[in-house]
Design an enzyme around this catalytic site. Sequence first.
Site, short mmCIF file in Angstrom:
data_model
loop_
_atom_site.label_atom_id
_atom_site.label_comp_id
_atom_site.label_asym_id
_atom_site.label_seq_id
_atom_site.Cartn_x
_atom_site.Cartn_y
_atom_site.Cartn_z
NE ARG A 38 -0.73 -30.53 10.34
CZ ARG A 38 -1.02 -29.33 10.87
NH1 ARG A 38 -0.47 -28.94 12.01
NH2 ARG A 38 -1.86 -28.51 10.26
CG ASP A 41 -7.64 -27.75 3.82
OD1 ASP A 41 -6.73 -27.02 3.40
OD2 ASP A 41 -8.78 -27.32 4.05
CG ASP A 77 -0.23 -23.71 17.16
OD1 ASP A 77 -1.33 -24.26 17.02
OD2 ASP A 77 0.83 -24.20 16.72
#
Length: 208
Positions: A194, A85, A168
């Site tokens: 991530r 998440d 992004d």
Amino acid sequence: MLTGLKKREKISINSMIQELIIATQNKHKIGEIRPLLPSNIKLISLKDLNFSEDIPETGATLVENALQKARFVYKKFGRNCFADDTGLEISALHGRPGVYSARYAGEGCTPKDNVRKVLLEMKDESQRQARFCTVIALIFDGIEYVFEGEVLGEILCAETGGEGFGYDPIFKPAHSNLSFAQMPLNEKNKISHRARALEKMLEFLKTR
Ligand code: ITT
């Protein structure tokens, strides 16, 4: 036919392979994670399992949502799995969109709608600090583990670049001249929220 030695080698290689279900319907996340995995981890997507439903995420925090998604998939398939998440937290917006990053512009909105909403809210803002945070919840042999990764940066004034996904095009990591959407995948993967969370999970899995 395999000789005795080759058979033994094959058995020991197979027993080292760890299968992990990735509990996401977001193909971009899978695209980022796959190249970061060592060859002994076999990633299984929900598509591989013919499961296409959205997984509920109703928590108040990234940790709650990551655990909710991982628990859902573990309950359904009874196999080792992990969920990611992610939230973009903008200081001037008091941490928003944060846990609401996916549906910031409303139910049924697109990632483009979310980006436009952020740009509008940040239009006259000179303080542009932000961070991306990823929480990975892993359920391994029935036990839950949580790993977190973050990257600090700032919100640009306009969309820049065509790579990546989501926010992004408006996020520029600190110490970089490029937005995440201007970087090829391998560059984003060197520094991203991530990749950092995943690195912690992979360190943990090495000990299993
Ligand atoms: P799953 O819950 O199925 O994993 P999701 O798209 O709903 O997929 P999240 O709730 O974690 O995933 O992410 C919230 C949104 O934040 C997501 O829809 C993207 O638009 C954005 N996002 C997540 N990771 C991102 C990244 O690395 N770069 C840019 N935007 C990202």
